[in-house]
Design an enzyme around this catalytic site. Sequence first.
Site: not given
Ligand code: UD1
Ligand code: CA
Length: 456
Positions: A8, A15, A73, A102, A137, A225, A364, A384
């Site tokens: 993902l 941030r 997406q 990330d 989470g 982040n 050089y 050169n």
């Molecule tokens: C998510 C988890 C959380 C966990 C945390 C760990 C969910 C709902 N929550 O939260 O339980 O503790 O990661 O870091 O999954 N992304 C997409 N598309 C989207 C949304 C997110 O590709 O529509 C990707 C982001 O780029 C990122 C990752 O998914 O790499 C996590 O998304 P983020 O919004 O940071 O989730 P958290 O709120 O941190």
């Molecule tokens: Ca995150």
Amino acid sequence: MAVSIIILAAGQGTRMRSTLPKVLHRLAGRPLLSHVITKARQLNPDQIIIVYGHGGETVPKAISEKDIIWVQQELQLGTGHAVAQALPYINQNSMILVLYGDVPLVGVETLQELLTVVGERRVGLVTVELSNPTGYGRIIRDKSGEVAKIVEEADANAAQREVREVNTGIMAIESHYLEQIIPKISNNNAQGEYYLTDTIEQTIIEGGRVTTVSVSDSIEVMGVNDRKQLAHLERTYQAREVTRLMQEGISFSDPERFDLRGELKAGQDIYIDVNVILEGQVVLGDNVKIGPNCYIRDTVLEAGVEVFANCVIEGAIVDTQARIGPFARIRPETVLSEKTHIGNFVEIKKSAIGKNSKINHLSYIGDATVGKEVNVGAGTITCNYDGANKHHTIIEDNAFIGSDTQLIAPVKIGVGATIGAGSTITRDTPPGELTLSRSSQQTRPKWKRPTKDKRN
Ligand code: UD1
Ligand code: CA
């Protein structure tokens, strides 16, 4: 069971306060996302699918890796929604592993363990205990210790917020199961997002069980982040690399002032002084010494080479016991033979320098082939470039080039030739002879310096 990996990487990364998509920010010289791809490949998956979104095509364009399925997406509606975009592309009857673009330092051994313990109709999660779980989470377990669900920070009650075991986001799930459950996830929660984490509760409702693998080293699952976290991961990564290199026989005057941005193949008894950066593919032979403040990229330094302070060396091959610097710049496609000496304020570009030859001061040398035992005097320049094309200079064995000489390429200096200081050489010079081009010295008797005009 064959493994398919979904990474993902669509999130915005607000941030970071950057126009660059977060997953393209660099750790140890490479985009965060490419670290994750490298880890993914080590698991020999049948497919790697990357969900991208924020930053659009800049993400796939920045990653040159082949055999990646890129899925866009368009709107970032949550991690569950992101995985849903990848579903049409996944192989049937495979184990799906979800990684994050990330989270660059994810441990391959942890992922292997996760894939080992997760069976069919089960979900596997990587969890970690954090002293400060804010923002993550929370893993909610039932009385028998089985995972019941994951509650996001925004949706958690006071008691749930006390839980210190958190979801890292890394998950393995059998493909049939994922296809069955993803459509059932809703966005009825505090953030109005489709949470991938809701697959856990749904798995249990449908009679599945959740297996967890917990990591003790939280750096493995740490996401980036903001820039402070990125810097923290960078320092942690560098500290680990330098420790490994010391174990392999390299000495550092200060392990905290060394950066490796690529791969190093090294022999033994190498000594590296402070503020050295090695980038790309670097090979260092036994007993190599590198002085302070050097930047070395995509270069081979064979055994016994010594680089003095403040040198920049890129794309070079340097044979045994050569000496470079201080303050030398060696540019790509340069080959320095055994025991060559390249001294201060010397720039060498795309040139081969023969054994025992010396170019010690302020020169050089570009697009040149220099033979053995040649001495190039201070301030020598191979001209050169004529403004349109580059031309070659050949300096044969045992030649001696006097100081402040311009060699107008294309030109050849014969074997054993001597060039008088201050010459501008426009034609090939014969072997063994002295050639010079210099206007003769004059003295003007009784010449007086002008004096200042008194009216001013
Ligand atoms: C998510 C988890 C959380 C966990 C945390 C760990 C969910 C709902 N929550 O939260 O339980 O503790 O990661 O870091 O999954 N992304 C997409 N598309 C989207 C949304 C997110 O590709 O529509 C990707 C982001 O780029 C990122 C990752 O998914 O790499 C996590 O998304 P983020 O919004 O940071 O989730 P958290 O709120 O941190
Ligand atoms: Ca995150």
